[in-house]
Motif scaffolding. Structure first.
Motif, mmCIF file in Angstrom:
data_model
loop_
_atom_site.group_PDB
_atom_site.id
_atom_site.type_symbol
_atom_site.label_atom_id
_atom_site.label_comp_id
_atom_site.label_asym_id
_atom_site.label_seq_id
_atom_site.Cartn_x
_atom_site.Cartn_y
_atom_site.Cartn_z
ATOM 1 N N SER A 1 54.164 57.255 18.806
ATOM 2 C CA SER A 1 55.070 57.331 17.652
ATOM 3 C C SER A 1 55.079 58.724 17.033
ATOM 4 O O SER A 1 55.724 58.946 16.018
ATOM 5 N N GLY A 2 54.368 59.669 17.639
ATOM 6 C CA GLY A 2 54.410 61.054 17.181
ATOM 7 C C GLY A 2 53.242 61.434 16.288
ATOM 8 O O GLY A 2 52.270 60.688 16.132
ATOM 9 N N ASP A 3 53.348 62.599 15.680
ATOM 10 C CA ASP A 3 52.258 63.128 14.867
ATOM 11 C C ASP A 3 52.177 62.484 13.482
ATOM 12 O O ASP A 3 51.124 62.443 12.865
ATOM 13 N N GLN A 4 53.322 62.009 12.978
ATOM 14 C CA GLN A 4 53.355 61.456 11.632
ATOM 15 C C GLN A 4 52.956 59.975 11.611
ATOM 16 O O GLN A 4 53.309 59.207 12.499
ATOM 17 N N VAL A 5 52.216 59.585 10.583
ATOM 18 C CA VAL A 5 51.875 58.179 10.385
ATOM 19 C C VAL A 5 53.115 57.472 9.841
ATOM 20 O O VAL A 5 53.801 57.987 8.957
ATOM 21 N N LEU A 6 53.430 56.292 10.387
ATOM 22 C CA LEU A 6 54.621 55.559 9.977
ATOM 23 C C LEU A 6 54.343 54.689 8.758
ATOM 24 O O LEU A 6 53.257 54.136 8.603
ATOM 25 N N ASN A 7 55.358 54.548 7.919
ATOM 26 C CA ASN A 7 55.234 53.760 6.692
ATOM 27 C C ASN A 7 56.646 53.426 6.229
ATOM 28 O O ASN A 7 57.448 54.324 5.990
ATOM 29 N N HIS A 8 56.986 52.143 6.141
ATOM 30 C CA HIS A 8 58.357 51.771 5.803
ATOM 31 C C HIS A 8 58.398 50.364 5.215
ATOM 32 O O HIS A 8 57.374 49.669 5.149
ATOM 33 N N THR A 9 59.577 49.933 4.800
ATOM 34 C CA THR A 9 59.730 48.585 4.259
ATOM 35 C C THR A 9 59.838 47.567 5.395
ATOM 36 O O THR A 9 59.953 47.937 6.563
ATOM 37 N N GLY A 10 59.846 46.287 5.070
ATOM 38 C CA GLY A 10 60.004 45.238 6.067
ATOM 39 C C GLY A 10 58.704 44.908 6.787
ATOM 40 O O GLY A 10 57.617 45.282 6.352
ATOM 41 N N ARG B 1 47.135 52.004 15.669
ATOM 42 C CA ARG B 1 46.212 52.399 14.600
ATOM 43 C C ARG B 1 46.768 51.848 13.299
ATOM 44 O O ARG B 1 47.846 52.250 12.851
ATOM 45 N N MET B 2 46.055 50.922 12.708
ATOM 46 C CA MET B 2 46.480 50.275 11.467
ATOM 47 C C MET B 2 45.537 50.678 10.345
ATOM 48 O O MET B 2 44.363 50.283 10.334
ATOM 49 N N ASP B 3 46.052 51.505 9.428
ATOM 50 C CA ASP B 3 45.253 51.920 8.272
ATOM 51 C C ASP B 3 43.888 52.453 8.716
ATOM 52 O O ASP B 3 42.842 52.014 8.241
ATOM 53 N N ALA B 4 43.911 53.387 9.688
ATOM 54 C CA ALA B 4 42.716 54.091 10.190
ATOM 55 C C ALA B 4 41.845 53.259 11.133
ATOM 56 O O ALA B 4 40.790 53.705 11.570
ATOM 57 N N GLU B 5 42.288 52.047 11.491
ATOM 58 C CA GLU B 5 41.530 51.207 12.437
ATOM 59 C C GLU B 5 42.354 51.018 13.702
ATOM 60 O O GLU B 5 43.533 50.662 13.649
ATOM 61 N N ASP B 6 41.761 51.289 14.892
ATOM 62 C CA ASP B 6 42.465 51.164 16.158
ATOM 63 C C ASP B 6 42.345 49.753 16.730
ATOM 64 O O ASP B 6 41.254 49.178 16.773
ATOM 65 N N LEU C 1 50.542 41.484 17.296
ATOM 66 C CA LEU C 1 50.183 42.171 16.060
ATOM 67 C C LEU C 1 51.361 42.051 15.105
ATOM 68 O O LEU C 1 52.468 42.483 15.416
ATOM 69 N N HIS C 2 51.132 41.452 13.950
ATOM 70 C CA HIS C 2 52.172 41.259 12.931
ATOM 71 C C HIS C 2 51.703 42.004 11.681
ATOM 72 O O HIS C 2 50.586 41.797 11.213
ATOM 73 N N PHE C 3 52.559 42.872 11.133
ATOM 74 C CA PHE C 3 52.116 43.653 9.980
ATOM 75 C C PHE C 3 53.273 44.029 9.060
ATOM 76 O O PHE C 3 54.428 44.053 9.461
ATOM 77 N N GLN C 4 52.916 44.299 7.816
ATOM 78 C CA GLN C 4 53.877 44.797 6.846
ATOM 79 C C GLN C 4 54.082 46.281 7.093
ATOM 80 O O GLN C 4 53.121 47.021 7.333
ATOM 81 N N GLY C 5 55.355 46.713 7.031
ATOM 82 C CA GLY C 5 55.655 48.107 7.344
ATOM 83 C C GLY C 5 55.001 49.105 6.423
ATOM 84 O O GLY C 5 54.846 50.282 6.774
ATOM 85 N N GLY C 6 54.593 48.655 5.228
ATOM 86 C CA GLY C 6 53.963 49.560 4.278
ATOM 87 C C GLY C 6 52.549 49.957 4.661
ATOM 88 O O GLY C 6 51.984 50.903 4.091
ATOM 89 N N VAL C 7 51.957 49.269 5.644
ATOM 90 C CA VAL C 7 50.626 49.644 6.131
ATOM 91 C C VAL C 7 50.770 50.892 7.001
ATOM 92 O O VAL C 7 51.534 50.882 7.974
ATOM 93 N N PRO C 8 50.070 51.979 6.699
ATOM 94 C CA PRO C 8 50.170 53.178 7.531
ATOM 95 C C PRO C 8 49.823 52.835 8.976
ATOM 96 O O PRO C 8 48.771 52.245 9.244
#
Length: 219
Positions: free
Chosen positions: A151-160, A174-179, A188-195
């Motif tokens: 997904s590139g160099d930037q950590v993703l963070n979005h709505t939904g 990598r979910m909030d610093a955990e691989d 894996l189901h997650f809220q987009g606001g989780v880095p």
């Protein structure tokens, strides 16, 4: 079975992130429409029995650029789109209009007719298995990740929300610093606001079903 990767000192070195394609608009409906532009250009070109070079000659757009646009690897500028529209005998509006069945309450997608979905991540291939965002709040695609895709160099963070189900291969999220290492059958189901960040660190392509749930306006 999904497993947590070892911490920093023992983690596998990451593959270099592929060069990014153009950044998406951030508007789901616009991105879906943009993702269909290349397919419409290719369909018209083939209908008129024009090769890439033929269309390039009459539109003054290079064959390489046309090929990238048709494969959703490049978003055309308005000038390029005007040139192609004129050469193909249609208006620019033809390329940005929604499909006739965009408002239908159901969408059937045959296995061999998945529409390509625009993605800013080069190498990642998405084939839509859902209907228009104009009618539905869920989008889903069969995603193919070649080795090294990320997904590139930037950590993703979005709505939904997003839901990932692995069909084959191995993908690391990598979910909030955990691989988390996902293998066939894992989800894996997650809220987009989780880095978050994803990548294929393996040597084989990975294939996943990728669901995106957007928030309804006012919800």
């Amino acid at each position: 079975m999904a497993t947590r990767a070892k911490k920093e000192g023992d983690a596998k070195p990451r593959a270099a992130a592929p060069k990014k394609a153009p950044t998406p608009t951030g508007n789901d409906e616009v991105d879906v429409i943009v993702s269909k532009v290349g397919k419409k250009i290719e369909a018209l070109r083939r209908k008129k029995r024009l090769s890439l070079q033929n269309l390039a000659d009459i539109s003054d757009v290079s064959p390489g650029a046309i090929h990238k646009i048709e494969r959703s690897g490049m978003v055309p500028t308005i000038t390029t789109l005007l040139k192609l529209a004129t050469a193909l005998g249609v208006t620019v509006g033809y390329f940005v209009e929604e499909d006739e069945n965009a408002s239908a309450p159901f969408q059937f997608t045959p296995a061999g007719h998945r529409q390509p979905v625009y993605t800013p991540h080069e190498g990642l291939s998405l084939g839509s298995i859902s209907g228009s965002y104009r009618q539905f709040v869920t989008a889903a695609a069969v995603a193919t990740m070649p080795p090294g895709a990320s997904s590139g160099d930037q950590v993703l963070n979005h709505t939904g929300e997003e839901l990932i189900f692995v069909l084959s291969g191995e993908v690391v999220f990598r979910m909030d610093a955990e691989d988390y290492v996902l293998t066939p059958g894992d989800a894996l189901h997650f809220q987009g606001g989780v880095p978050h960040h994803w990548e294929n660190r393996g040597t084989e392509p990975a294939q996943v079903i990728w669901y995106v749930f957007r928030n309804r306006e006012g919800a």
